[in-house]
Design a protein around this motif. Structure first.
Motif, short mmCIF file in Angstrom:
data_model
loop_
_atom_site.label_atom_id
_atom_site.label_comp_id
_atom_site.label_asym_id
_atom_site.label_seq_id
_atom_site.Cartn_x
_atom_site.Cartn_y
_atom_site.Cartn_z
N MET A 1 0.87 -1.29 -0.30
CA MET A 1 0.08 -0.20 0.41
C MET A 1 0.81 1.11 -0.33
SD MET A 1 -3.24 1.32 2.96
CE MET A 1 -3.63 -0.30 2.79
N ASN A 2 0.62 1.88 -1.41
CA ASN A 2 1.23 3.07 -1.00
C ASN A 2 0.89 4.36 0.21
OD1 ASN A 2 -0.25 5.12 -2.14
ND2 ASN A 2 0.49 3.88 -4.74
N GLU A 3 1.93 5.31 -0.19
CA GLU A 3 1.12 6.20 0.66
C GLU A 3 -0.22 7.31 0.41
OE1 GLU A 3 1.04 8.05 4.91
OE2 GLU A 3 2.16 6.78 4.02
N SER A 4 -0.14 7.11 -0.45
CA SER A 4 -1.76 8.06 -0.80
C SER A 4 -2.19 7.11 -0.94
CB SER A 4 -1.42 8.27 -2.05
OG SER A 4 -2.74 8.22 -2.74
N GLU A 5 -2.53 5.62 -0.69
CA GLU A 5 -3.87 4.58 -0.84
C GLU A 5 -4.39 4.27 0.89
OE1 GLU A 5 -2.93 1.48 -3.88
OE2 GLU A 5 -1.69 1.46 -2.76
N ARG A 6 -2.72 4.67 2.06
CA ARG A 6 -2.79 4.40 3.04
C ARG A 6 -3.57 5.72 3.83
NH1 ARG A 6 2.20 3.31 7.86
NH2 ARG A 6 0.71 3.83 9.14
N SER A 7 -3.21 6.78 3.36
CA SER A 7 -3.94 8.12 4.08
C SER A 7 -5.60 8.04 3.71
CB SER A 7 -3.33 9.31 3.02
OG SER A 7 -3.87 10.31 3.68
N ILE A 56 -9.54 -8.79 28.43
CA ILE A 56 -9.61 -9.34 27.80
C ILE A 56 -7.66 -9.49 27.29
CG2 ILE A 56 -9.97 -10.76 25.20
CD1 ILE A 56 -12.99 -9.30 24.98
N ASP A 57 -6.94 -10.79 27.13
CA ASP A 57 -6.07 -10.15 26.43
C ASP A 57 -6.06 -10.49 24.94
OD1 ASP A 57 -3.07 -11.35 25.92
OD2 ASP A 57 -3.83 -12.96 27.03
N ALA A 58 -6.17 -9.84 24.63
CA ALA A 58 -6.12 -9.35 22.91
C ALA A 58 -4.76 -9.15 22.20
CB ALA A 58 -6.60 -8.06 22.98
N PHE A 59 -4.69 -9.90 21.00
CA PHE A 59 -3.74 -8.57 20.81
C PHE A 59 -4.37 -8.38 18.74
CE2 PHE A 59 0.91 -9.78 18.31
CZ PHE A 59 1.50 -9.07 18.46
N GLY A 60 -2.96 -7.62 18.42
CA GLY A 60 -3.87 -6.57 16.94
C GLY A 60 -2.60 -7.87 16.05
N VAL A 61 -2.67 -7.60 14.44
CA VAL A 61 -1.92 -7.76 13.61
C VAL A 61 -2.68 -7.11 12.07
CG1 VAL A 61 -0.41 -9.26 11.78
CG2 VAL A 61 -0.85 -9.80 13.99
N ASP A 62 -1.65 -5.75 11.71
CA ASP A 62 -1.75 -5.45 10.83
C ASP A 62 -0.42 -4.82 9.99
OD1 ASP A 62 -5.04 -3.49 9.78
OD2 ASP A 62 -3.32 -3.28 8.89
N GLN A 63 -0.62 -4.79 8.22
CA GLN A 63 0.29 -3.53 8.52
C GLN A 63 1.19 -2.42 8.45
OE1 GLN A 63 -0.11 -4.11 3.25
NE2 GLN A 63 -1.91 -2.99 4.24
N ILE A 64 -0.53 -1.75 9.15
CA ILE A 64 -0.43 0.09 9.39
C ILE A 64 0.36 0.38 11.42
CG2 ILE A 64 -1.71 0.58 8.32
CD1 ILE A 64 -3.66 1.03 10.44
N GLN A 65 0.00 -0.97 11.65
CA GLN A 65 0.90 -1.09 13.79
C GLN A 65 2.04 -1.16 13.30
OE1 GLN A 65 -0.63 -0.82 16.32
NE2 GLN A 65 -2.93 -0.36 15.12
#
Length: 87
Positions: A1-7, A56-65
């Motif tokens: 994902m490029n910066e424009s798409e991410r924004s 809750i012992d929660a965990f997240g995964v993402d390309q923006i984290q």
């Protein structure tokens, strides 16, 4: 994902986060509160944070984290091993 798409994508997340927080509460009300929670594609992490605030012992995964104690930056098109199991 490029910066424009991410924004552009990030601009739409606040309403999406609010809706997902409500869904999280509905799931917990209907099925009981899980001990652990994995959110793959967690975006801003709003659901992970809501779950953690509710014990809750929660965990997240993402390309923006950014990698930290509760989140992992990962390419979601690739296999993922977090070294633990979730409910």
């Amino acid at each position: 994902m490029n910066e424009s798409e991410r924004s552009n994508w990030m601009e739409g997340l606040p309403q999406f986060d609010a809706d997902n927080e409500l869904i999280t509460f509905a799931i917990m009300a209907a099925f009981t509160k899980p001990a652990t929670w994995l959110d793959v594609g967690c975006g801003t992490g709003a659901v992970v944070n809501t779950a953690r605030l509710n014990g809750i012992d929660a965990f997240g995964v993402d390309q923006i984290q950014d990698d930290n104690e509760h989140f992992k930056n990962a390419d979601l098109t690739q296999p993922l091993d977090l070294g633990r199991k979730f409910d």
